[in-house]
Design a protein around this motif. Sequence first.
Motif, mmCIF file in Angstrom:
data_model
loop_
_atom_site.group_PDB
_atom_site.id
_atom_site.type_symbol
_atom_site.label_atom_id
_atom_site.label_comp_id
_atom_site.label_asym_id
_atom_site.label_seq_id
_atom_site.Cartn_x
_atom_site.Cartn_y
_atom_site.Cartn_z
ATOM 1 N N LEU A 246 0.860 -1.186 0.000
ATOM 2 C CA LEU A 246 0.000 0.000 0.000
ATOM 3 C C LEU A 246 0.893 1.231 0.000
ATOM 4 O O LEU A 246 1.779 1.348 0.844
ATOM 5 N N CYS A 247 0.672 2.133 -0.941
ATOM 6 C CA CYS A 247 1.538 3.307 -1.088
ATOM 7 C C CYS A 247 0.739 4.593 -0.940
ATOM 8 O O CYS A 247 -0.360 4.714 -1.487
ATOM 9 N N GLY A 248 1.310 5.545 -0.208
ATOM 10 C CA GLY A 248 0.703 6.853 -0.046
ATOM 11 C C GLY A 248 1.749 7.937 -0.166
ATOM 12 O O GLY A 248 2.879 7.691 -0.596
ATOM 13 N N THR A 249 1.378 9.128 0.242
ATOM 14 C CA THR A 249 2.279 10.278 0.188
ATOM 15 C C THR A 249 3.279 10.273 1.333
ATOM 16 O O THR A 249 4.431 10.656 1.168
ATOM 17 N N HIS A 250 2.834 9.831 2.531
ATOM 18 C CA HIS A 250 3.668 9.861 3.736
ATOM 19 C C HIS A 250 4.214 8.494 4.119
ATOM 20 O O HIS A 250 5.151 8.408 4.907
ATOM 21 N N ALA A 251 3.590 7.436 3.630
ATOM 22 C CA ALA A 251 3.934 6.090 4.088
ATOM 23 C C ALA A 251 3.789 5.075 2.964
ATOM 24 O O ALA A 251 2.999 5.253 2.033
ATOM 25 N N TYR B 236 12.621 -10.481 5.902
ATOM 26 C CA TYR B 236 13.912 -10.464 6.596
ATOM 27 C C TYR B 236 14.860 -9.439 5.986
ATOM 28 O O TYR B 236 15.787 -8.986 6.644
ATOM 29 N N ALA B 237 14.633 -9.058 4.740
ATOM 30 C CA ALA B 237 15.478 -8.042 4.100
ATOM 31 C C ALA B 237 15.394 -6.706 4.832
ATOM 32 O O ALA B 237 16.299 -5.886 4.730
ATOM 33 N N HIS B 238 14.312 -6.502 5.591
ATOM 34 C CA HIS B 238 14.113 -5.243 6.313
ATOM 35 C C HIS B 238 14.804 -5.233 7.683
ATOM 36 O O HIS B 238 14.783 -4.218 8.379
ATOM 37 N N LEU B 239 15.385 -6.357 8.075
ATOM 38 C CA LEU B 239 15.925 -6.513 9.428
ATOM 39 C C LEU B 239 16.905 -5.408 9.839
ATOM 40 O O LEU B 239 16.688 -4.768 10.884
ATOM 41 N N PRO B 240 17.973 -5.127 9.097
ATOM 42 C CA PRO B 240 18.926 -4.108 9.582
ATOM 43 C C PRO B 240 18.288 -2.734 9.782
ATOM 44 O O PRO B 240 18.541 -2.067 10.787
ATOM 45 N N THR C 82 9.031 4.998 4.968
ATOM 46 C CA THR C 82 8.844 6.344 4.446
ATOM 47 C C THR C 82 8.675 6.205 2.929
ATOM 48 O O THR C 82 8.989 5.151 2.361
ATOM 49 N N PRO C 83 8.188 7.235 2.250
ATOM 50 C CA PRO C 83 7.969 7.116 0.804
ATOM 51 C C PRO C 83 9.220 6.738 0.009
ATOM 52 O O PRO C 83 9.110 6.116 -1.043
ATOM 53 N N ASP C 84 10.407 7.057 0.527
ATOM 54 C CA ASP C 84 11.636 6.697 -0.189
ATOM 55 C C ASP C 84 12.057 5.251 0.052
ATOM 56 O O ASP C 84 13.088 4.804 -0.452
ATOM 57 N N GLY C 85 11.259 4.499 0.835
ATOM 58 C CA GLY C 85 11.533 3.084 1.048
ATOM 59 C C GLY C 85 12.361 2.756 2.271
ATOM 60 O O GLY C 85 12.817 1.620 2.425
ATOM 61 N N THR C 86 12.550 3.700 3.189
ATOM 62 C CA THR C 86 13.303 3.452 4.421
ATOM 63 C C THR C 86 12.389 2.837 5.474
ATOM 64 O O THR C 86 11.402 3.460 5.882
ATOM 65 N N PRO C 87 12.656 1.607 5.938
ATOM 66 C CA PRO C 87 11.832 1.008 6.990
ATOM 67 C C PRO C 87 11.936 1.797 8.295
ATOM 68 O O PRO C 87 13.032 2.104 8.753
ATOM 69 N N VAL C 88 10.767 2.126 8.871
ATOM 70 C CA VAL C 88 10.726 2.908 10.115
ATOM 71 C C VAL C 88 9.821 2.284 11.168
ATOM 72 O O VAL C 88 9.587 2.870 12.216
#
Length: 195
Positions: free
Chosen positions: A8-13, A20-24, A72-78
Amino acid sequence: MWPQPITLCGTHAKLTPLSYAHLPALQKAATTGDLHKLWYTTVPAPLDMERDIARRLELQAQGNMLPFTVMTPDGTPVGMTTFMNIDAVNKRLEIGSTWYASTVQRTGLNTEAKCMLLTYAFEVNDCIAVEFRTHFMNQQSRRAIERLGAKLDGVLRNHMVMSDGTLRDTAVYSILAHEWPAVRSNLQWRLEKTH
């Protein structure tokens, strides 16, 4: 599987299936604000993150949870969030096990993430109700749930034993299908104010 995994993609999220690729990046996100040290919530410590991802993915394999990485929209897991306590027969689920890095708290990210999840639940999966649960003492979370438009169903007293041995009273909120149009309008209005 109900509901089906989706991005799901939006403007803020951006919400994408947990991996597991998101782990670090999730380990790094959990260190901002020492979220894992809060006694009234359960945020995995960086060293426990891999085990928490495994737990969520196992519950997904059992059909009980649909976990997402919040980005975040740039793909950084938060952070992470989930559809949990899934009841496909009665078309009910809970949005929970949510946490965000302190750097994105009190931004449009949470409002938009919840709006996207609720839209998917009610408009694609025809849910009759969506629940939210939090520790009675977690005032920040309770205020955020109430701002969404959810209504307090009640408090489950001595509902859970926390990791520190204290007993958790759980505040249970819900949004019903017939309430969704008004809740959606409220969330869209809130998002417009953040632009």
